[in-house]
Design a protein around this motif. Sequence first.
Motif, PDB file in Angstrom:
ATOM      1  N   GLU A 155       0.837  -1.193   0.000  1.00 17.18           N
ATOM      2  CA  GLU A 155       0.000   0.000   0.000  1.00 17.18           C
ATOM      3  C   GLU A 155       0.877   1.250   0.000  1.00 17.18           C
ATOM      4  O   GLU A 155       1.696   1.458   0.891  1.00 17.18           O
ATOM      5  CB  GLU A 155      -0.908   0.010   1.233  1.00 17.18           C
ATOM      6  N   GLY A 156       0.709   2.082  -1.016  1.00 21.58           N
ATOM      7  CA  GLY A 156       1.488   3.299  -1.121  1.00 21.58           C
ATOM      8  C   GLY A 156       2.904   3.108  -1.647  1.00 21.58           C
ATOM      9  O   GLY A 156       3.680   4.070  -1.684  1.00 21.58           O
ATOM     10  N   ASP A 157       3.253   1.887  -2.045  1.00 20.00           N
ATOM     11  CA  ASP A 157       4.600   1.628  -2.540  1.00 20.00           C
ATOM     12  C   ASP A 157       4.841   2.392  -3.841  1.00 20.00           C
ATOM     13  O   ASP A 157       3.970   2.448  -4.714  1.00 20.00           O
ATOM     14  CB  ASP A 157       4.779   0.129  -2.781  1.00 20.00           C
ATOM     15  N   ARG A 158       6.023   2.975  -3.969  1.00 18.86           N
ATOM     16  CA  ARG A 158       6.376   3.724  -5.170  1.00 18.86           C
ATOM     17  C   ARG A 158       7.643   3.137  -5.787  1.00 18.86           C
ATOM     18  O   ARG A 158       8.615   2.843  -5.085  1.00 18.86           O
ATOM     19  CB  ARG A 158       6.580   5.211  -4.847  1.00 18.86           C
ATOM     20  N   ILE A 159       7.608   2.994  -7.118  1.00 19.51           N
ATOM     21  CA  ILE A 159       8.682   2.369  -7.869  1.00 19.51           C
ATOM     22  C   ILE A 159       9.318   3.409  -8.783  1.00 19.51           C
ATOM     23  O   ILE A 159       8.633   4.305  -9.287  1.00 19.51           O
ATOM     24  CB  ILE A 159       8.140   1.208  -8.738  1.00 19.51           C
ATOM     25  N   SER A 160      10.602   3.307  -9.007  1.00 16.40           N
ATOM     26  CA  SER A 160      11.302   4.103 -10.014  1.00 16.40           C
ATOM     27  C   SER A 160      11.780   3.163 -11.118  1.00 16.40           C
ATOM     28  O   SER A 160      12.349   2.106 -10.828  1.00 16.40           O
ATOM     29  CB  SER A 160      12.493   4.842  -9.410  1.00 16.40           C
ATOM     30  N   VAL A 161      11.538   3.550 -12.359  1.00 13.94           N
ATOM     31  CA  VAL A 161      11.925   2.742 -13.509  1.00 13.94           C
ATOM     32  C   VAL A 161      12.753   3.606 -14.450  1.00 13.94           C
ATOM     33  O   VAL A 161      12.379   4.743 -14.757  1.00 13.94           O
ATOM     34  CB  VAL A 161      10.690   2.187 -14.254  1.00 13.94           C
ATOM     35  N   ALA A 162      13.887   3.085 -14.899  1.00 14.47           N
ATOM     36  CA  ALA A 162      14.756   3.797 -15.826  1.00 14.47           C
ATOM     37  C   ALA A 162      15.280   2.817 -16.871  1.00 14.47           C
ATOM     38  O   ALA A 162      15.477   1.631 -16.591  1.00 14.47           O
ATOM     39  CB  ALA A 162      15.924   4.453 -15.088  1.00 14.47           C
ATOM     40  N   SER A 163      15.518   3.318 -18.075  1.00 15.52           N
ATOM     41  CA  SER A 163      16.021   2.475 -19.160  1.00 15.52           C
ATOM     42  C   SER A 163      17.318   3.043 -19.709  1.00 15.52           C
ATOM     43  O   SER A 163      17.620   4.233 -19.546  1.00 15.52           O
ATOM     44  CB  SER A 163      14.985   2.369 -20.286  1.00 15.52           C
ATOM     45  N   ALA A 164      18.091   2.194 -20.354  1.00 12.66           N
ATOM     46  CA  ALA A 164      19.341   2.604 -20.992  1.00 12.66           C
ATOM     47  C   ALA A 164      19.637   1.597 -22.098  1.00 12.66           C
ATOM     48  O   ALA A 164      19.078   0.494 -22.125  1.00 12.66           O
ATOM     49  CB  ALA A 164      20.482   2.661 -19.986  1.00 12.66           C
ATOM     50  N   GLU A 165      20.498   1.983 -23.010  1.00  9.52           N
ATOM     51  CA  GLU A 165      20.856   1.052 -24.071  1.00  9.52           C
ATOM     52  C   GLU A 165      22.306   1.234 -24.481  1.00  9.52           C
ATOM     53  O   GLU A 165      22.896   2.308 -24.297  1.00  9.52           O
ATOM     54  CB  GLU A 165      19.929   1.194 -25.267  1.00  9.52           C
ATOM     55  N   ILE A 166      22.873   0.167 -25.026  1.00  8.08           N
ATOM     56  CA  ILE A 166      24.229   0.170 -25.552  1.00  8.08           C
ATOM     57  C   ILE A 166      24.118  -0.069 -27.052  1.00  8.08           C
ATOM     58  O   ILE A 166      23.537  -1.070 -27.485  1.00  8.08           O
ATOM     59  CB  ILE A 166      25.083  -0.912 -24.874  1.00  8.08           C
ATOM     60  N   PRO A 167      24.642   0.827 -27.873  1.00  5.20           N
ATOM     61  CA  PRO A 167      24.498   0.700 -29.326  1.00  5.20           C
ATOM     62  C   PRO A 167      25.048  -0.627 -29.848  1.00  5.20           C
ATOM     63  O   PRO A 167      25.880  -1.291 -29.203  1.00  5.20           O
ATOM     64  CB  PRO A 167      25.290   1.892 -29.869  1.00  5.20           C
ATOM     65  N   ALA A 168      24.599  -0.988 -31.048  1.00  5.04           N
ATOM     66  CA  ALA A 168      24.926  -2.293 -31.605  1.00  5.04           C
ATOM     67  C   ALA A 168      26.434  -2.507 -31.759  1.00  5.04           C
ATOM     68  O   ALA A 168      26.937  -3.603 -31.489  1.00  5.04           O
ATOM     69  CB  ALA A 168      24.222  -2.466 -32.948  1.00  5.04           C
ATOM     70  N   ASP A 169      27.178  -1.472 -32.183  1.00 11.25           N
ATOM     71  CA  ASP A 169      28.608  -1.673 -32.386  1.00 11.25           C
ATOM     72  C   ASP A 169      29.333  -1.958 -31.075  1.00 11.25           C
ATOM     73  O   ASP A 169      30.207  -2.829 -31.002  1.00 11.25           O
ATOM     74  CB  ASP A 169      29.220  -0.472 -33.100  1.00 11.25           C
ATOM     75  N   LEU A 170      28.933  -1.254 -30.008  1.00 14.00           N
ATOM     76  CA  LEU A 170      29.560  -1.494 -28.715  1.00 14.00           C
ATOM     77  C   LEU A 170      29.072  -2.799 -28.087  1.00 14.00           C
ATOM     78  O   LEU A 170      29.828  -3.453 -27.358  1.00 14.00           O
ATOM     79  CB  LEU A 170      29.304  -0.317 -27.789  1.00 14.00           C
ATOM     80  N   THR A 171      27.825  -3.150 -28.350  1.00 17.91           N
ATOM     81  CA  THR A 171      27.334  -4.445 -27.871  1.00 17.91           C
ATOM     82  C   THR A 171      28.149  -5.579 -28.481  1.00 17.91           C
ATOM     83  O   THR A 171      28.515  -6.552 -27.799  1.00 17.91           O
ATOM     84  CB  THR A 171      25.846  -4.623 -28.211  1.00 17.91           C
ATOM     85  N   GLU A 172      28.464  -5.465 -29.761  1.00 18.62           N
ATOM     86  CA  GLU A 172      29.267  -6.489 -30.417  1.00 18.62           C
ATOM     87  C   GLU A 172      30.684  -6.535 -29.843  1.00 18.62           C
ATOM     88  O   GLU A 172      31.245  -7.619 -29.618  1.00 18.62           O
ATOM     89  CB  GLU A 172      29.325  -6.226 -31.919  1.00 18.62           C
ATOM     90  N   LEU A 173      31.252  -5.378 -29.559  1.00 17.67           N
ATOM     91  CA  LEU A 173      32.567  -5.343 -28.914  1.00 17.67           C
ATOM     92  C   LEU A 173      32.528  -5.999 -27.534  1.00 17.67           C
ATOM     93  O   LEU A 173      33.439  -6.746 -27.158  1.00 17.67           O
ATOM     94  CB  LEU A 173      33.053  -3.898 -28.781  1.00 17.67           C
ATOM     95  N   LEU A 174      31.454  -5.730 -26.790  1.00 18.32           N
ATOM     96  CA  LEU A 174      31.311  -6.310 -25.462  1.00 18.32           C
ATOM     97  C   LEU A 174      31.193  -7.828 -25.555  1.00 18.32           C
ATOM     98  O   LEU A 174      31.806  -8.573 -24.768  1.00 18.32           O
ATOM     99  CB  LEU A 174      30.083  -5.705 -24.776  1.00 18.32           C
ATOM    100  N   ARG A 175      30.426  -8.301 -26.523  1.00 21.98           N
ATOM    101  CA  ARG A 175      30.260  -9.752 -26.695  1.00 21.98           C
ATOM    102  C   ARG A 175      31.596 -10.395 -27.089  1.00 21.98           C
ATOM    103  O   ARG A 175      31.969 -11.462 -26.560  1.00 21.98           O
ATOM    104  CB  ARG A 175      29.199 -10.030 -27.759  1.00 21.98           C
ATOM    105  N   ASP A 176      32.309  -9.760 -28.014  1.00 23.66           N
ATOM    106  CA  ASP A 176      33.597 -10.321 -28.432  1.00 23.66           C
ATOM    107  C   ASP A 176      34.585 -10.355 -27.266  1.00 23.66           C
ATOM    108  O   ASP A 176      35.330 -11.335 -27.102  1.00 23.66           O
ATOM    109  CB  ASP A 176      34.178  -9.486 -29.574  1.00 23.66           C
ATOM    110  N   ARG A 177      34.584  -9.299 -26.465  1.00 22.17           N
ATOM    111  CA  ARG A 177      35.513  -9.271 -25.321  1.00 22.17           C
ATOM    112  C   ARG A 177      35.151 -10.362 -24.316  1.00 22.17           C
ATOM    113  O   ARG A 177      36.041 -11.047 -23.778  1.00 22.17           O
ATOM    114  CB  ARG A 177      35.453  -7.890 -24.653  1.00 22.17           C
TER     115      ARG A 177
END
Length: 413
Positions: A197-219
């Motif tokens: 009762e009365g609980d409050r949530i905070s929601v936030a989003s973020a993203e990593i672009p495709a080129d950096l995602t691929e670098l992260l996966r390769d690493r």
Amino acid sequence: MLRPLGISERLMYDYSQLHPRHFCVALQLKARRSPDDFRHAVRSVQHRHPLLRAIVLRDPLQRAAFYDSDIGREPAVLPWGPEIRWENLVQSELETDIEPRAPLFRATVLHRPARAMVIFTFHHAIADANAGLIVLRDLLRALAGDPVDALDVPDGSDLRIGIGDPPQVEADQSATQAARRDMLRAIAGQQLWRPFEGDRISVASAEIPADLTELLRDRARSEQTTINSVICTALAIVAGRREGLGQYTILTPVDLRQAAGFDGDECAMRAYASPIPISNLRTDRFWETCRRHTSQVNAFRNVKAFQASTRNLNELLRSDDDPQVAAGLLGSLNNNAVVSNLGVSSLPQRIGDIHIEGVWGPAGQARMTDERFIGVVTYGGVLRLLEAIPSYKQTVIEALVDRLFAITHVRNW
């Protein structure tokens, strides 16, 4: 009656009687569709998946079962003005309980003439997050005019893997199990949860672009680990240090559809989770910690481990138990965070004239006093993160993304 609840479904349902627990997934699409088109498409997916129409009722012996409500809940279609953040709607969904004797699924659409954001909310008794992506896929098919035929009621996961009702036990074993249930009830009485009762949530989003995602996966591959372990270890360092912890425990769900041969088209609960402690929060041991985390995840990413977990639940949760046993069981996990990584989504980028612009999720809350939920999904090459926390807790999503960026640029870290 559709069928009795399986043991994992009953765990989630009983827990939510004390501490409401549901989750959201979200999808943004570009297509010219009317509000009525979305209403019709949501009805189509509710017709296809019986559990989306299901309610839970108990018989005189308090045994819980799914019943068909005959009609699903009407979706809410709202105008998507420039002042509306879709994350705020996810936040509102997490703050709103599923009403008693109501279907365990609801849908909201933020609508513009040529674009929309779809947010699906599921009770955890009827779905896991990958099931949420399955339902989103079927919604897209319905919007494109493709057939979405009705499916049979999916079996509970415990029955599908050959585990039914718990066996009869000897008196001494029964006494041991009763003592364990009493211990779980005692945990349920501890100050581990915040009031809904009365609980409050905070929601936030973020993203990593495709080129950096691929670098992260390769690493990650070059270091013999996974992106999931990289994210979990980076979160442990960022959040653990900020919160002054020497160890950070992350609850890690795994999807069993492929390993157990479950039907990939069903909306049902097909996952289970295990807490994994990360005790080395030093950046100079980062990759070693990632590899250890990967090894721990792999140890329970199989059917035998799921069977053992299910047998344990069968011994602890009786059909007539009060919800405190379920609450104590999940409270005993002592996790600081949940990281639910759905991996690389197989959703197509286009169905007919519908272009899918992004997928997010899951976002959830278990109403623990100190919790952090991070949902991760990679779609179109882009890695997207969604953080849900109690409003009084400090966000770490930007610091987490900064840490992931740094991993792609610092060779020896």
